[in-house]
Design an enzyme around this catalytic site. Sequence first.
Site, short mmCIF file in Angstrom:
data_model
loop_
_atom_site.label_atom_id
_atom_site.label_comp_id
_atom_site.label_asym_id
_atom_site.label_seq_id
_atom_site.Cartn_x
_atom_site.Cartn_y
_atom_site.Cartn_z
N GLU A 1 49.60 43.21 35.03
CA GLU A 1 50.30 42.65 33.88
C GLU A 1 51.31 43.68 33.39
OE1 GLU A 1 49.42 39.55 32.86
OE2 GLU A 1 49.80 39.39 30.72
N ARG B 1 41.98 28.19 39.28
CA ARG B 1 41.56 28.45 37.91
C ARG B 1 40.07 28.13 37.85
NH1 ARG B 1 44.33 29.14 33.36
NH2 ARG B 1 46.32 28.33 34.05
N PHE C 1 45.10 45.31 37.81
CA PHE C 1 43.69 44.93 37.79
C PHE C 1 43.17 44.43 39.13
CE2 PHE C 1 46.13 41.71 35.36
CZ PHE C 1 46.10 40.65 36.27
N GLU D 1 37.60 43.42 31.35
CA GLU D 1 38.88 44.14 31.28
C GLU D 1 39.63 43.69 30.04
OE1 GLU D 1 39.43 43.93 36.15
OE2 GLU D 1 40.80 42.86 34.84
N ARG E 1 54.33 35.20 37.89
CA ARG E 1 53.21 34.26 38.05
C ARG E 1 53.63 33.01 38.82
NH1 ARG E 1 49.44 32.65 33.16
NH2 ARG E 1 48.79 30.60 33.78
N ARG F 1 52.43 38.36 33.96
CA ARG F 1 51.76 38.64 35.23
C ARG F 1 52.75 39.14 36.26
NH1 ARG F 1 46.93 35.96 36.91
NH2 ARG F 1 46.09 37.07 38.69
N LYS G 1 42.37 41.98 28.05
CA LYS G 1 43.34 40.93 28.38
C LYS G 1 44.61 41.27 27.62
CE LYS G 1 44.14 35.99 28.74
NZ LYS G 1 45.56 36.05 28.48
#
Length: 518
Positions: A260, A372, A300, A209, A231, A216, A211
Amino acid sequence: MQLSRLVKVSRQVAGTRSRLQKIAFLSECLRAAAPEEIKLIVDYLTGALPQGRVGLGPAILRDLAGCEAVADAQLSLQEVDNVLQRIAETRGKGSQQARREQLGMLLSRATASEQDFLIRLILGELRQGALEGVLIEAIADAAGVPAREVRRAAMLAGATSVADAALREGPAGLSRFRLEPMSPVKPMLAQPAKDMDGAMLALGDAILEYKLDGARVQIHKVNREVRIFSRRLNDVTESLPEIVAAALTLPARSLILDGEVIALRRDGRPHPFQFTMRRFGRKSAVADMSKTLPLSVFLFDCLYRDGDVLIDLPTGERWSNLVRAAYPELLVSRTEASDTHTANAFLAKALAEGHEGVMAKSITSPYAAGNRGAEWLKVKQTHTLDLVVLAAEWGSGRRQGWLSNLHLGARDARDGSYVMLGKTFKGLTDKMLEWQTRRLLQLEIGREQHVVHVRPELVVEIAVNEIQSSSQYPAGMALRFARVKQYRRDKRPTDADTIDVVRALYRRQTGVEPAAGG
Ligand code: AMP
């Protein structure tokens, strides 16, 4: 609870290899905690400060590290937290000195092992994600609830709040951490990849995708009500009326969407990140600003749709839900790829359209809230710079006996000096290590501990993903993910890139001037 008890538990946990032993130590400690201490204990055990940062730099901390210690422990956790809170709130002129004094007083009342713990805690050196797994089981053990439920709740809200709820209220407390619209969940995060080939190698088939370099958002919708979270899970609904309006056009009754927001120019290319931030979280003049600087949203992920929790589904299936829930113009540009050729072409397209890079996502992974992990990899454009080697550090381990970590600088065309921008030992082959050790020793002009300073004569081609702002380096900028590509023996130091070239790159990436560092 006394600080000394926590320091002891922390040492016991670090000192044993047995997972069961670790869980037993932690569980016992949690059971002994007063209800109001639980959050603090979990934070300290995982090496986090509830204050985040307290404004004490490494130089001050190292300076205070040697101060005199007491023989008998006397500090309670609450006292420590109170002092750190005061330090974090100290602002204005002379605050540095005031913070230093307050910490000095605290440390003068601590034992040597408590001092060591506190300093490492404030430095962030105790932070250990690996502990979270055992801590989850310890919380479950101490609270008498299933570990599975604690793990799921911690994924959504973090171990600290979950420990507090589980230990105070048991299973009933945990049930609050269900995924449901209007309670934000921690967003899934990405790890950096070196380049597209590296990302494809790690993922095999992947979803790619664009970026986008915006902010966010997590959009929650129930009937005619919409809430948007940042975020960091702050409610930013008020500052984003056009995104609320877009969400209200979606037919689903209830949704949690991930995406986003970004400020786009009239021609559809993105404005620099700072433009988005002028709008994000802003509370005044929102109506005017939304006309002069409108934001767009690109979605997304879909975590929840009409009563169905989707986070355990693979990425591909969550995307199908998103496609059913939203209109094509609200979706991020996306493709699937199984070969590096297609993937690199997609990256080139994203970059040509002015975007930051590409997110490569595992097709099969669930939505790992707050994590993460390696399931999402971010691939950004690499730049190459020809820089000059100013010094090198003796390597350790496998690189013992070789000059390894290179100190890199750009030329300042005004006075012919070199401005340091960072260090790297990445990308060096054994052959290069051998050659550079020999060559750098010939150029040596002085030594300081493990650093050999050299005449600035060698030019090296360095790949970087980003130039970031830095308070550590003199130009106010530092290299991010720097790695050596090759030595440019054909170039003289006067042919190397200048600091102005690096500044221009920084400006292009961020839209602002670098602040002169110190
Ligand atoms: P970073 O902030 O560099 O760690 O990159 C992760 C961030 O990239 C996310 O938190 C999002 O805000 C942003 N982002 C932009 N495009 C995407 C995308 N397609 N998928 C996931 N995150 C994205």
